[in-house]
Design an enzyme around this catalytic site. Sequence first.
Site, PDB file in Angstrom:
ATOM      1  N   SER A  38       1.387 -14.949 -13.998  1.00 46.07           N
ATOM      2  CA  SER A  38       1.596 -13.510 -14.391  1.00 46.07           C
ATOM      3  C   SER A  38       3.056 -12.939 -14.579  1.00 46.07           C
ATOM      4  O   SER A  38       3.866 -13.050 -13.835  1.00 46.07           O
ATOM      5  CB  SER A  38       1.090 -12.604 -13.151  1.00 46.07           C
ATOM      6  OG  SER A  38       1.300 -11.186 -13.165  1.00 46.07           O
ATOM      7  N   MET A  74     -10.217 -10.559  -7.222  1.00 49.85           N
ATOM      8  CA  MET A  74      -8.792 -10.015  -6.936  1.00 49.85           C
ATOM      9  C   MET A  74      -8.704 -10.513  -5.367  1.00 49.85           C
ATOM     10  O   MET A  74      -9.362 -10.153  -4.591  1.00 49.85           O
ATOM     11  CB  MET A  74      -8.544  -8.591  -6.952  1.00 49.85           C
ATOM     12  CG  MET A  74      -8.414  -7.970  -8.317  1.00 49.85           C
ATOM     13  SD  MET A  74      -7.226  -8.733  -9.180  1.00 49.85           S
ATOM     14  CE  MET A  74      -5.643  -8.014  -8.154  1.00 49.85           C
ATOM     15  N   PHE A  97       0.318  -4.301  -7.423  1.00 48.57           N
ATOM     16  CA  PHE A  97       1.956  -4.715  -7.314  1.00 48.57           C
ATOM     17  C   PHE A  97       1.872  -6.243  -6.913  1.00 48.57           C
ATOM     18  O   PHE A  97       0.948  -6.612  -6.311  1.00 48.57           O
ATOM     19  CB  PHE A  97       2.498  -3.900  -6.137  1.00 48.57           C
ATOM     20  CG  PHE A  97       2.718  -2.584  -6.209  1.00 48.57           C
ATOM     21  CD1 PHE A  97       3.902  -1.895  -7.068  1.00 48.57           C
ATOM     22  CD2 PHE A  97       1.612  -1.760  -5.711  1.00 48.57           C
ATOM     23  CE1 PHE A  97       4.054  -0.544  -7.190  1.00 48.57           C
ATOM     24  CE2 PHE A  97       1.760  -0.145  -5.769  1.00 48.57           C
ATOM     25  CZ  PHE A  97       2.976   0.369  -6.641  1.00 48.57           C
ATOM     26  N   ASP A 113      -0.677  -8.123 -17.233  1.00 45.92           N
ATOM     27  CA  ASP A 113      -0.999  -7.166 -16.055  1.00 45.92           C
ATOM     28  C   ASP A 113      -0.954  -5.894 -16.944  1.00 45.92           C
ATOM     29  O   ASP A 113       0.362  -5.427 -16.853  1.00 45.92           O
ATOM     30  CB  ASP A 113      -0.506  -7.142 -14.603  1.00 45.92           C
ATOM     31  CG  ASP A 113      -0.964  -8.301 -13.918  1.00 45.92           C
ATOM     32  OD1 ASP A 113      -2.320  -8.509 -13.681  1.00 45.92           O
ATOM     33  OD2 ASP A 113      -0.311  -9.233 -13.355  1.00 45.92           O
ATOM     34  N   ASP A 160      -6.631 -14.009  -8.392  1.00 44.08           N
ATOM     35  CA  ASP A 160      -5.348 -13.238  -8.571  1.00 44.08           C
ATOM     36  C   ASP A 160      -4.752 -12.491  -7.294  1.00 44.08           C
ATOM     37  O   ASP A 160      -5.626 -11.740  -6.661  1.00 44.08           O
ATOM     38  CB  ASP A 160      -5.467 -12.295  -9.735  1.00 44.08           C
ATOM     39  CG  ASP A 160      -4.090 -11.624 -10.212  1.00 44.08           C
ATOM     40  OD1 ASP A 160      -3.251 -11.762  -9.360  1.00 44.08           O
ATOM     41  OD2 ASP A 160      -4.058 -10.541 -10.956  1.00 44.08           O
ATOM     42  N   GLY A 161      -3.726 -12.963  -6.719  1.00 44.83           N
ATOM     43  CA  GLY A 161      -3.394 -12.250  -5.684  1.00 44.83           C
ATOM     44  C   GLY A 161      -2.903 -13.331  -4.483  1.00 44.83           C
ATOM     45  O   GLY A 161      -3.768 -13.747  -3.869  1.00 44.83           O
ATOM     46  N   GLY A 162      -1.310 -13.241  -4.280  1.00 47.81           N
ATOM     47  CA  GLY A 162      -1.131 -14.174  -3.118  1.00 47.81           C
ATOM     48  C   GLY A 162      -1.302 -15.903  -3.347  1.00 47.81           C
ATOM     49  O   GLY A 162      -1.381 -16.524  -2.292  1.00 47.81           O
ATOM     50  N   MET A 207      -1.272  -1.894 -16.596  1.00 45.45           N
ATOM     51  CA  MET A 207      -1.464  -0.819 -15.478  1.00 45.45           C
ATOM     52  C   MET A 207      -1.280   0.421 -15.923  1.00 45.45           C
ATOM     53  O   MET A 207      -0.001   0.754 -16.572  1.00 45.45           O
ATOM     54  CB  MET A 207      -0.846  -1.284 -14.142  1.00 45.45           C
ATOM     55  CG  MET A 207      -1.018  -2.597 -13.477  1.00 45.45           C
ATOM     56  SD  MET A 207      -0.090  -2.621 -12.069  1.00 45.45           S
ATOM     57  CE  MET A 207      -0.235  -4.545 -11.614  1.00 45.45           C
ATOM     58  N   MET A 213      -5.987  -3.052 -15.643  1.00 49.84           N
ATOM     59  CA  MET A 213      -6.185  -2.425 -14.600  1.00 49.84           C
ATOM     60  C   MET A 213      -5.857  -0.799 -15.172  1.00 49.84           C
ATOM     61  O   MET A 213      -4.886  -0.208 -14.749  1.00 49.84           O
ATOM     62  CB  MET A 213      -5.215  -2.599 -13.647  1.00 49.84           C
ATOM     63  CG  MET A 213      -5.776  -4.014 -12.999  1.00 49.84           C
ATOM     64  SD  MET A 213      -4.370  -4.884 -12.183  1.00 49.84           S
ATOM     65  CE  MET A 213      -3.401  -5.574 -13.287  1.00 49.84           C
ATOM     66  N   HIS A 226      -0.852 -14.545 -17.952  1.00 47.72           N
ATOM     67  CA  HIS A 226      -1.405 -13.317 -17.402  1.00 47.72           C
ATOM     68  C   HIS A 226      -0.722 -12.058 -17.496  1.00 47.72           C
ATOM     69  O   HIS A 226       0.480 -11.985 -17.020  1.00 47.72           O
ATOM     70  CB  HIS A 226      -1.798 -13.642 -15.892  1.00 47.72           C
ATOM     71  CG  HIS A 226      -2.866 -12.689 -15.391  1.00 47.72           C
ATOM     72  ND1 HIS A 226      -4.285 -12.834 -15.531  1.00 47.72           N
ATOM     73  CD2 HIS A 226      -2.560 -11.676 -14.529  1.00 47.72           C
ATOM     74  CE1 HIS A 226      -4.818 -11.954 -14.793  1.00 47.72           C
ATOM     75  NE2 HIS A 226      -3.867 -11.249 -14.195  1.00 47.72           N
ATOM     76  N   HIS A 238      -5.256  -8.556 -18.523  1.00 44.40           N
ATOM     77  CA  HIS A 238      -5.906  -7.895 -17.400  1.00 44.40           C
ATOM     78  C   HIS A 238      -5.832  -6.420 -17.447  1.00 44.40           C
ATOM     79  O   HIS A 238      -4.688  -5.765 -17.077  1.00 44.40           O
ATOM     80  CB  HIS A 238      -5.350  -8.502 -15.949  1.00 44.40           C
ATOM     81  CG  HIS A 238      -5.984  -7.923 -14.667  1.00 44.40           C
ATOM     82  ND1 HIS A 238      -5.481  -8.477 -13.505  1.00 44.40           N
ATOM     83  CD2 HIS A 238      -6.969  -6.891 -14.409  1.00 44.40           C
ATOM     84  CE1 HIS A 238      -6.272  -7.648 -12.701  1.00 44.40           C
ATOM     85  NE2 HIS A 238      -7.228  -7.045 -13.177  1.00 44.40           N
TER      86      HIS A 238
END
Length: 235
Positions: free
Chosen positions: A10, A141, A147, A37, A180-182, A39, A70, A35, A68
């Site tokens: 990302s 997600m 964030f 993002d 996606d995430g952590g 937003m 959002m 990726h 992506h």
Amino acid sequence: MYQPVRIAPSILSADFMNLGADIAMIEAAGAGFVHIDVMDGHFVPNLTMGVPLLKQLKAATSLVCDVHLMIDNPLTEIPWFIDAGADLVNVHAEALTADELVCAVAMIHEAGCKAAAALKPKTPVSALDPVIDRLDMALVMSVEPGFSGQSYIAGSDRRVAEVAARARAAGNESMLIQVDGGIGEVTAPLVAAAGADVLVCGNAVFKAADPALALQTVQAVADVARLTALAGGEA
């Protein structure tokens, strides 16, 4: 046929003052996607990148541009990002009614792009049902969107497994599952074993001492976990 797990770094976590070099680095390291993002400050509480950046990025890489969205108004903006060079457009189920989600997927496919739909952590997996038979990818997600740098939400791997089961039941064996995430060296094996094909990595790659090695390490441990799961849990 087994396909290796692919990493989608990302660029929200990249160095924007050296973005070209960062993109070249992940491409050389073996990333499968980049990726992006997007937003809008409404659907999620942050503002990030848009069409001008995607246009320049598309001209600078051969990686799949995974956009992506959002945003609150994906039906309006999908054509903008397709025109700018998106290869895959990912819309959030929460931003659309069921009929609008069907419309969005059809719009993306009619433009010759791959279509994906994303779910926030608390959204029922059943929200994908209107389109799961025709999606190219579903995004689970594993943090609340908005964030970078958040910690993985425990149990997200179970949601990955549920999405995989629903896709099989709908006859969509080719649908990819993205998480996606952590995601990093510790969490990648959890979601890969549950059926994830594409892992979005932000800080785990771009903030590492050796980003290329970090990318390759996450991919390697995820592949081992996925192959072990497919083999029935044998080491």
